[in-house]
Enzyme design. Structure first.
Site, mmCIF file in Angstrom:
data_model
loop_
_atom_site.group_PDB
_atom_site.id
_atom_site.type_symbol
_atom_site.label_atom_id
_atom_site.label_comp_id
_atom_site.label_asym_id
_atom_site.label_seq_id
_atom_site.Cartn_x
_atom_site.Cartn_y
_atom_site.Cartn_z
ATOM 1 N N GLU A 100 -3.930 44.175 15.983
ATOM 2 C CA GLU A 100 -4.509 43.260 15.420
ATOM 3 C C GLU A 100 -5.145 43.515 13.987
ATOM 4 O O GLU A 100 -5.550 44.587 13.732
ATOM 5 C CB GLU A 100 -5.879 42.581 16.189
ATOM 6 C CG GLU A 100 -5.594 41.886 17.391
ATOM 7 C CD GLU A 100 -6.796 41.402 17.881
ATOM 8 O OE1 GLU A 100 -6.546 41.175 19.492
ATOM 9 O OE2 GLU A 100 -7.937 41.285 17.543
ATOM 10 N N CYS A 121 -9.858 44.016 8.067
ATOM 11 C CA CYS A 121 -10.378 45.034 9.178
ATOM 12 C C CYS A 121 -9.041 45.326 9.913
ATOM 13 O O CYS A 121 -8.334 44.549 10.383
ATOM 14 C CB CYS A 121 -11.027 44.097 10.201
ATOM 15 S SG CYS A 121 -11.559 44.874 11.527
ATOM 16 N N CYS A 128 -7.653 51.503 23.182
ATOM 17 C CA CYS A 128 -8.578 52.195 22.911
ATOM 18 C C CYS A 128 -9.000 53.154 24.236
ATOM 19 O O CYS A 128 -9.122 52.510 25.294
ATOM 20 C CB CYS A 128 -9.712 51.875 22.398
ATOM 21 S SG CYS A 128 -10.836 52.828 21.733
ATOM 22 N N CYS A 132 -15.835 51.519 25.639
ATOM 23 C CA CYS A 132 -17.089 50.796 25.385
ATOM 24 C C CYS A 132 -17.005 49.318 26.365
ATOM 25 O O CYS A 132 -15.929 48.676 26.455
ATOM 26 C CB CYS A 132 -17.378 50.457 23.992
ATOM 27 S SG CYS A 132 -17.224 51.802 22.993
ATOM 28 N N CYS A 135 -16.175 45.942 25.135
ATOM 29 C CA CYS A 135 -14.979 45.509 24.218
ATOM 30 C C CYS A 135 -13.750 45.162 24.766
ATOM 31 O O CYS A 135 -13.351 45.683 25.771
ATOM 32 C CB CYS A 135 -14.934 46.854 23.501
ATOM 33 S SG CYS A 135 -13.328 46.782 22.285
ATOM 34 N N CYS A 360 -12.895 42.182 19.060
ATOM 35 C CA CYS A 360 -11.905 42.887 18.524
ATOM 36 C C CYS A 360 -10.970 42.977 19.996
ATOM 37 O O CYS A 360 -11.444 43.316 20.863
ATOM 38 C CB CYS A 360 -12.425 44.311 17.849
ATOM 39 S SG CYS A 360 -12.537 45.307 19.105
HETATM 40 S S1 SF4 Z 1 -15.836 49.176 20.546
HETATM 41 FE FE1 SF4 Z 1 -13.528 48.902 21.457
HETATM 42 S S2 SF4 Z 1 -12.161 49.593 19.951
HETATM 43 FE FE2 SF4 Z 1 -14.356 50.323 19.143
HETATM 44 S S3 SF4 Z 1 -14.343 52.312 20.254
HETATM 45 FE FE3 SF4 Z 1 -15.530 51.119 21.599
HETATM 46 S S4 SF4 Z 1 -13.710 50.580 23.010
HETATM 47 FE FE4 SF4 Z 1 -12.588 51.346 21.268
#
Ligand code: SF4
Length: 378
Positions: A100, A121, A128, A132, A135, A360
Protein backbone atom coordinates in the site's frame (compact mmCIF):
# COMPACT_ATOMS: atom_id res chain seq x y z
CA UNK A 1 11.00 -11.30 15.11
CA UNK A 2 11.43 -13.66 12.23
CA UNK A 3 14.36 -13.71 9.78
CA UNK A 4 14.20 -11.47 6.76
CA UNK A 5 13.15 -13.23 3.57
CA UNK A 6 14.14 -11.84 0.20
CA UNK A 7 12.76 -12.26 -3.30
CA UNK A 8 15.14 -12.69 -6.22
CA UNK A 9 13.46 -11.42 -9.39
CA UNK A 10 14.31 -12.69 -12.89
CA UNK A 11 15.69 -9.24 -13.72
CA UNK A 12 16.74 -6.62 -11.15
CA UNK A 13 14.63 -3.45 -11.07
CA UNK A 14 16.35 -0.58 -12.88
CA UNK A 15 15.41 1.69 -9.96
CA UNK A 16 17.78 -0.29 -7.75
CA UNK A 17 20.80 0.99 -9.70
CA UNK A 18 22.87 3.94 -8.52
CA UNK A 19 24.87 6.12 -10.88
CA UNK A 20 27.97 4.24 -9.75
CA UNK A 21 26.64 0.72 -10.27
CA UNK A 22 25.02 1.58 -13.60
CA UNK A 23 28.22 3.22 -14.84
CA UNK A 24 30.23 0.13 -13.88
CA UNK A 25 27.81 -2.15 -15.77
CA UNK A 26 27.90 0.06 -18.86
CA UNK A 27 31.69 0.26 -18.90
CA UNK A 28 31.80 -3.53 -18.57
CA UNK A 29 29.87 -3.92 -21.84
CA UNK A 30 32.02 -1.33 -23.62
CA UNK A 31 29.64 1.66 -23.38
CA UNK A 32 30.76 5.17 -22.39
CA UNK A 33 30.35 6.07 -18.71
CA UNK A 34 28.29 9.19 -19.56
CA UNK A 35 25.45 6.98 -20.81
CA UNK A 36 24.57 6.27 -17.17
CA UNK A 37 23.71 9.94 -16.66
CA UNK A 38 21.51 9.89 -19.77
CA UNK A 39 19.64 6.78 -18.65
CA UNK A 40 19.07 8.14 -15.13
CA UNK A 41 17.82 11.43 -16.55
CA UNK A 42 15.24 9.52 -18.57
CA UNK A 43 14.19 7.56 -15.50
CA UNK A 44 13.93 10.30 -12.90
CA UNK A 45 13.63 13.63 -14.69
CA UNK A 46 11.59 12.44 -17.65
CA UNK A 47 9.75 9.59 -15.88
CA UNK A 48 10.50 7.00 -18.57
CA UNK A 49 8.96 3.57 -18.00
CA UNK A 50 10.70 1.79 -20.88
CA UNK A 51 14.06 2.03 -22.69
CA UNK A 52 12.10 2.33 -25.95
CA UNK A 53 11.60 6.07 -25.37
CA UNK A 54 15.29 6.76 -24.65
CA UNK A 55 15.91 8.10 -28.11
CA UNK A 56 19.41 9.45 -27.49
CA UNK A 57 20.67 5.89 -26.86
CA UNK A 58 21.62 3.40 -29.56
CA UNK A 59 19.16 0.62 -30.42
CA UNK A 60 21.77 -1.84 -29.16
CA UNK A 61 21.99 -0.16 -25.75
CA UNK A 62 18.20 0.09 -25.47
CA UNK A 63 17.93 -3.63 -26.20
CA UNK A 64 20.56 -4.38 -23.56
CA UNK A 65 18.65 -2.31 -20.99
CA UNK A 66 15.44 -4.13 -21.84
CA UNK A 67 17.13 -7.54 -21.50
CA UNK A 68 19.02 -6.68 -18.32
CA UNK A 69 16.62 -4.70 -16.14
CA UNK A 70 13.00 -4.72 -15.03
CA UNK A 71 11.47 -1.31 -15.81
CA UNK A 72 8.05 -2.15 -14.34
CA UNK A 73 8.66 -3.94 -11.05
CA UNK A 74 5.61 -2.26 -9.46
CA UNK A 75 2.18 -2.15 -11.06
CA UNK A 76 -0.57 0.08 -9.67
CA UNK A 77 -3.66 -2.19 -9.59
CA UNK A 78 -5.98 -0.03 -7.51
CA UNK A 79 -6.24 3.70 -6.81
CA UNK A 80 -8.91 4.18 -4.19
CA UNK A 81 -9.77 7.78 -3.46
CA UNK A 82 -11.50 8.83 -0.28
CA UNK A 83 -14.15 11.54 -0.02
CA UNK A 84 -11.67 13.62 1.86
CA UNK A 85 -8.00 14.17 1.28
CA UNK A 86 -6.60 10.65 1.20
CA UNK A 87 -6.05 8.15 -1.62
CA UNK A 88 -4.63 4.69 -1.36
CA UNK A 89 -2.75 2.91 -4.08
CA UNK A 90 -2.34 -0.81 -4.12
CA UNK A 91 0.79 -1.84 -5.99
CA UNK A 92 1.53 -5.40 -7.16
CA UNK A 93 5.14 -6.52 -7.13
CA UNK A 94 6.68 -9.08 -9.47
CA UNK A 95 6.03 -12.00 -7.09
CA UNK A 96 2.37 -11.02 -6.78
CA UNK A 97 2.82 -9.39 -3.36
CA UNK A 98 0.67 -6.36 -2.67
CA UNK A 99 1.84 -3.19 -0.95
CA UNK A 100 0.00 0.00 0.00
CA UNK A 101 1.04 3.55 -0.72
CA UNK A 102 -1.03 6.45 0.59
CA UNK A 103 -1.33 9.97 -0.83
CA UNK A 104 -2.38 12.58 1.74
CA UNK A 105 -3.35 16.02 0.43
CA UNK A 106 -3.14 19.11 2.65
CA UNK A 107 -5.90 21.56 1.74
CA UNK A 108 -4.51 24.99 0.78
CA UNK A 109 -6.50 28.15 0.39
CA UNK A 110 -7.30 28.96 -3.23
CA UNK A 111 -5.80 25.69 -4.48
CA UNK A 112 -7.79 22.61 -5.49
CA UNK A 113 -6.95 19.42 -3.59
CA UNK A 114 -5.32 17.82 -6.65
CA UNK A 115 -2.85 20.69 -6.82
CA UNK A 116 -2.28 21.04 -3.09
CA UNK A 117 0.73 19.91 -1.04
CA UNK A 118 1.10 16.16 -0.89
CA UNK A 119 2.65 13.72 1.52
CA UNK A 120 3.30 10.19 0.35
CA UNK A 121 3.25 7.38 2.90
CA UNK A 122 5.29 4.41 1.66
CA UNK A 123 5.66 0.75 2.59
CA UNK A 124 9.04 -0.92 3.11
CA UNK A 125 7.99 -4.53 3.70
CA UNK A 126 5.25 -6.89 2.59
CA UNK A 127 3.43 -7.42 5.89
CA UNK A 128 5.25 -6.86 9.15
CA UNK A 129 6.84 -9.05 11.80
CA UNK A 130 6.55 -6.59 14.68
CA UNK A 131 3.07 -7.76 15.71
CA UNK A 132 1.72 -4.47 17.11
CA UNK A 133 -1.65 -5.58 18.40
CA UNK A 134 -3.67 -2.69 16.93
CA UNK A 135 -2.31 -2.92 13.38
CA UNK A 136 -3.78 -4.50 10.25
CA UNK A 137 -0.35 -4.93 8.62
CA UNK A 138 0.79 -7.15 11.45
CA UNK A 139 -2.33 -9.35 11.22
CA UNK A 140 -1.19 -11.33 8.19
CA UNK A 141 2.39 -11.60 9.42
CA UNK A 142 5.59 -10.87 7.57
CA UNK A 143 6.26 -11.97 4.00
CA UNK A 144 9.39 -10.18 2.82
CA UNK A 145 11.43 -7.02 2.57
CA UNK A 146 11.13 -4.70 -0.39
CA UNK A 147 14.33 -4.18 -2.37
CA UNK A 148 15.73 -0.66 -2.77
CA UNK A 149 14.57 -0.75 -6.41
CA UNK A 150 11.01 -1.63 -5.40
CA UNK A 151 10.90 1.19 -2.85
CA UNK A 152 12.09 3.73 -5.43
CA UNK A 153 9.71 2.30 -8.06
CA UNK A 154 6.85 2.65 -5.54
CA UNK A 155 7.51 6.38 -5.29
CA UNK A 156 8.08 6.85 -9.01
CA UNK A 157 4.66 5.26 -9.66
CA UNK A 158 3.08 7.95 -7.44
CA UNK A 159 5.18 10.65 -9.04
CA UNK A 160 3.97 9.71 -12.52
CA UNK A 161 0.34 9.72 -11.34
CA UNK A 162 0.68 13.12 -9.69
CA UNK A 163 2.62 14.73 -12.56
CA UNK A 164 -0.67 15.53 -14.30
CA UNK A 165 -1.58 17.84 -11.38
CA UNK A 166 1.83 19.49 -11.20
CA UNK A 167 3.01 19.92 -14.80
CA UNK A 168 5.52 22.62 -13.83
CA UNK A 169 7.30 20.25 -11.42
CA UNK A 170 7.18 17.41 -13.91
CA UNK A 171 8.69 19.63 -16.62
CA UNK A 172 11.50 20.60 -14.24
CA UNK A 173 12.14 16.94 -13.38
CA UNK A 174 11.17 17.49 -9.73
CA UNK A 175 9.06 15.22 -7.55
CA UNK A 176 5.35 15.97 -7.84
CA UNK A 177 4.91 15.44 -4.10
CA UNK A 178 6.23 17.43 -1.15
CA UNK A 179 6.97 15.04 1.70
CA UNK A 180 7.60 11.36 2.23
CA UNK A 181 6.69 9.54 5.42
CA UNK A 182 8.00 6.00 5.81
CA UNK A 183 5.03 4.90 7.85
CA UNK A 184 3.18 2.40 5.68
CA UNK A 185 3.34 -1.35 5.85
CA UNK A 186 6.40 -2.77 7.60
CA UNK A 187 8.99 -1.68 10.13
CA UNK A 188 11.40 0.52 8.13
CA UNK A 189 14.33 -0.10 10.45
CA UNK A 190 14.10 -3.87 9.81
CA UNK A 191 14.83 -3.14 6.14
CA UNK A 192 17.33 -0.41 6.88
CA UNK A 193 19.92 -0.94 4.13
CA UNK A 194 17.43 -1.13 1.26
CA UNK A 195 15.46 1.83 2.58
CA UNK A 196 18.53 4.03 2.99
CA UNK A 197 19.75 3.05 -0.49
CA UNK A 198 16.34 4.01 -1.91
CA UNK A 199 16.21 7.33 -0.06
CA UNK A 200 19.73 8.16 -1.21
CA UNK A 201 18.67 7.55 -4.82
CA UNK A 202 15.70 9.90 -4.36
CA UNK A 203 17.97 12.48 -2.76
CA UNK A 204 20.77 12.29 -5.37
CA UNK A 205 21.09 15.03 -7.96
CA UNK A 206 20.90 12.30 -10.62
CA UNK A 207 17.70 11.00 -8.95
CA UNK A 208 14.81 13.24 -7.91
CA UNK A 209 16.97 15.63 -5.87
CA UNK A 210 14.45 15.19 -3.05
CA UNK A 211 15.60 16.84 0.21
CA UNK A 212 16.32 14.54 3.19
CA UNK A 213 14.57 17.00 5.53
CA UNK A 214 11.33 16.27 3.73
CA UNK A 215 11.57 12.57 4.60
CA UNK A 216 10.36 11.18 7.95
CA UNK A 217 11.22 7.65 9.04
CA UNK A 218 8.84 6.16 11.55
CA UNK A 219 9.89 3.28 13.78
CA UNK A 220 8.31 1.18 16.47
CA UNK A 221 11.58 1.63 18.34
CA UNK A 222 14.46 -0.49 16.99
CA UNK A 223 17.12 1.11 19.18
CA UNK A 224 20.34 0.03 17.36
CA UNK A 225 18.96 1.33 14.06
CA UNK A 226 17.90 4.65 15.61
CA UNK A 227 21.51 5.06 16.72
CA UNK A 228 22.75 4.07 13.24
CA UNK A 229 20.41 6.60 11.63
CA UNK A 230 21.73 9.26 14.00
CA UNK A 231 25.17 8.74 12.41
CA UNK A 232 23.95 9.11 8.81
CA UNK A 233 25.11 12.19 6.95
CA UNK A 234 21.68 12.87 5.46
CA UNK A 235 19.39 14.54 7.97
CA UNK A 236 16.18 12.54 7.74
CA UNK A 237 13.46 13.23 10.28
CA UNK A 238 12.50 10.64 12.86
CA UNK A 239 9.12 9.70 14.31
CA UNK A 240 8.70 7.16 17.08
CA UNK A 241 5.56 5.04 17.26
CA UNK A 242 5.29 5.24 21.03
CA UNK A 243 1.64 4.34 21.70
CA UNK A 244 2.34 3.72 25.39
CA UNK A 245 4.01 6.08 27.84
CA UNK A 246 4.98 3.39 30.36
CA UNK A 247 6.52 -0.03 29.76
CA UNK A 248 3.48 -1.72 31.25
CA UNK A 249 1.04 -0.15 28.80
CA UNK A 250 3.39 -0.20 25.80
CA UNK A 251 4.15 -3.89 26.25
CA UNK A 252 0.45 -4.77 26.07
CA UNK A 253 0.19 -3.54 22.50
CA UNK A 254 3.78 -3.49 21.18
CA UNK A 255 5.87 -6.67 21.64
CA UNK A 256 8.97 -4.71 20.51
CA UNK A 257 8.94 -3.03 23.91
CA UNK A 258 10.29 -6.25 25.48
CA UNK A 259 13.52 -6.01 23.46
CA UNK A 260 13.71 -2.21 23.58
CA UNK A 261 11.91 -0.87 26.66
CA UNK A 262 11.57 2.84 27.32
CA UNK A 263 14.79 3.01 29.34
CA UNK A 264 16.65 2.02 26.13
CA UNK A 265 14.42 3.79 23.63
CA UNK A 266 14.35 7.25 25.23
CA UNK A 267 18.18 7.64 25.45
CA UNK A 268 18.47 6.56 21.78
CA UNK A 269 15.92 9.24 20.82
CA UNK A 270 17.85 11.79 22.87
CA UNK A 271 21.04 10.82 21.03
CA UNK A 272 19.33 11.21 17.64
CA UNK A 273 17.91 14.61 18.56
CA UNK A 274 21.29 15.77 19.83
CA UNK A 275 23.14 14.73 16.67
CA UNK A 276 20.58 16.14 14.26
CA UNK A 277 19.39 19.14 16.26
CA UNK A 278 15.88 18.40 15.18
CA UNK A 279 12.53 17.93 16.89
CA UNK A 280 11.34 14.32 16.99
CA UNK A 281 7.73 13.32 16.64
CA UNK A 282 6.09 10.88 19.03
CA UNK A 283 3.17 9.08 17.38
CA UNK A 284 0.49 7.96 19.82
CA UNK A 285 -2.59 6.05 18.70
CA UNK A 286 -5.31 6.64 21.32
CA UNK A 287 -7.11 3.42 22.23
CA UNK A 288 -9.91 3.46 24.77
CA UNK A 289 -9.06 1.88 28.14
CA UNK A 290 -5.62 0.91 26.92
CA UNK A 291 -3.55 4.08 26.72
CA UNK A 292 -6.00 7.00 26.98
CA UNK A 293 -5.93 7.42 30.76
CA UNK A 294 -4.94 10.66 32.45
CA UNK A 295 -1.88 8.90 33.90
CA UNK A 296 -0.74 7.99 30.38
CA UNK A 297 -1.25 11.60 29.28
CA UNK A 298 0.90 12.83 32.15
CA UNK A 299 3.63 10.24 31.48
CA UNK A 300 3.57 11.09 27.77
CA UNK A 301 3.92 14.79 28.55
CA UNK A 302 6.98 14.04 30.69
CA UNK A 303 8.64 12.07 27.85
CA UNK A 304 7.79 14.74 25.28
CA UNK A 305 9.18 17.50 27.49
CA UNK A 306 12.34 15.51 28.15
CA UNK A 307 12.93 14.96 24.40
CA UNK A 308 11.54 18.34 23.27
CA UNK A 309 9.37 16.23 20.98
CA UNK A 310 6.16 16.99 19.16
CA UNK A 311 3.26 14.63 19.93
CA UNK A 312 0.95 13.44 17.20
CA UNK A 313 -2.20 11.87 18.62
CA UNK A 314 -4.21 9.59 16.33
CA UNK A 315 -7.57 8.31 17.59
CA UNK A 316 -7.70 4.58 16.81
CA UNK A 317 -9.17 3.50 13.47
CA UNK A 318 -11.32 0.38 13.69
CA UNK A 319 -9.64 -2.67 12.14
CA UNK A 320 -11.84 -5.68 11.26
CA UNK A 321 -10.92 -8.60 13.47
CA UNK A 322 -9.46 -6.48 16.28
CA UNK A 323 -11.33 -5.53 19.42
CA UNK A 324 -9.90 -2.09 20.17
CA UNK A 325 -12.14 0.96 20.47
CA UNK A 326 -11.64 4.60 19.49
CA UNK A 327 -12.06 6.90 22.53
CA UNK A 328 -14.91 9.39 22.49
CA UNK A 329 -14.18 12.98 21.43
CA UNK A 330 -14.52 14.03 25.10
CA UNK A 331 -11.84 11.55 26.16
CA UNK A 332 -9.60 12.61 23.27
CA UNK A 333 -9.96 16.29 24.22
CA UNK A 334 -9.25 15.56 27.86
CA UNK A 335 -6.01 13.80 26.88
CA UNK A 336 -4.95 16.71 24.67
CA UNK A 337 -5.63 19.23 27.43
CA UNK A 338 -3.23 17.51 29.80
CA UNK A 339 -0.46 17.71 27.21
CA UNK A 340 -1.21 21.33 26.37
CA UNK A 341 -1.32 22.29 30.05
CA UNK A 342 2.26 20.97 30.26
CA UNK A 343 3.36 23.02 27.24
CA UNK A 344 3.74 20.04 24.91
CA UNK A 345 3.50 20.75 21.19
CA UNK A 346 0.63 18.47 20.19
CA UNK A 347 -1.64 17.77 17.24
CA UNK A 348 -4.68 15.54 17.24
CA UNK A 349 -5.01 13.94 13.83
CA UNK A 350 -8.57 12.74 13.50
CA UNK A 351 -7.68 10.19 10.84
CA UNK A 352 -8.77 10.93 7.30
CA UNK A 353 -10.01 8.23 4.99
CA UNK A 354 -12.19 5.95 7.10
CA UNK A 355 -14.09 5.05 3.98
CA UNK A 356 -11.03 3.61 2.25
CA UNK A 357 -9.80 1.27 4.96
CA UNK A 358 -7.47 3.91 6.27
CA UNK A 359 -5.68 1.94 8.95
CA UNK A 360 -2.40 0.80 7.49
CA UNK A 361 -2.53 -2.59 5.82
CA UNK A 362 -6.33 -2.85 5.68
CA UNK A 363 -6.77 -2.24 1.97
CA UNK A 364 -4.15 -4.87 1.22
CA UNK A 365 -5.76 -7.44 3.53
CA UNK A 366 -9.22 -6.91 2.05
CA UNK A 367 -7.99 -7.01 -1.53
CA UNK A 368 -6.00 -10.18 -0.89
CA UNK A 369 -9.09 -11.84 0.61
CA UNK A 370 -11.15 -10.86 -2.44
CA UNK A 371 -8.44 -12.03 -4.88
CA UNK A 372 -8.14 -15.35 -3.04
CA UNK A 373 -11.92 -15.81 -3.23
CA UNK A 374 -11.72 -15.23 -6.99
CA UNK A 375 -8.81 -17.66 -7.35
CA UNK A 376 -6.44 -14.85 -8.36
CA UNK A 377 -4.10 -15.35 -5.43
CA UNK A 378 -2.73 -18.54 -3.87
S1 SF4 B 1 2.34 -0.55 13.47
FE1 SF4 B 1 2.02 -2.28 12.08
S2 SF4 B 1 3.38 -1.89 10.34
FE2 SF4 B 1 4.06 -0.55 12.05
S3 SF4 B 1 5.65 -1.76 13.11
FE3 SF4 B 1 3.70 -2.21 14.16
S4 SF4 B 1 2.90 -4.08 13.12
FE4 SF4 B 1 4.50 -3.18 11.82
Amino acid sequence: MRGMATFVPAKPPIHGETKETLTARLVEIGESAFRAGQILEWLYKRRATSPAVMTNLSAKLRAWLEDTFDFGSNEVILNKASNDVTSKLLQRLRDGSLIETVIIRAPQEGVGLDHSRKTICISTQVGCAMGCRFCASGLAGFKRNLSAGEIVAQLMAVCRLEDAHHPEKAAAGLASFDNIVVMGMGEPMMNYDALLAALKTLNADWGLGFGARRVTLSTSGIVPKILQLADEQLGFRLAISLHGATNEVREQIMPVNKAYPLEKLIPACREFAKKHGRMLTLEFILIQDVNDSLDQARALAAIANDLHAHVNLIPYNKVDGLEWIRPSITRQDRFVKILKDRNVSVTLRREKGHDIDAACGQLRLKTEEQMRAQGLLA
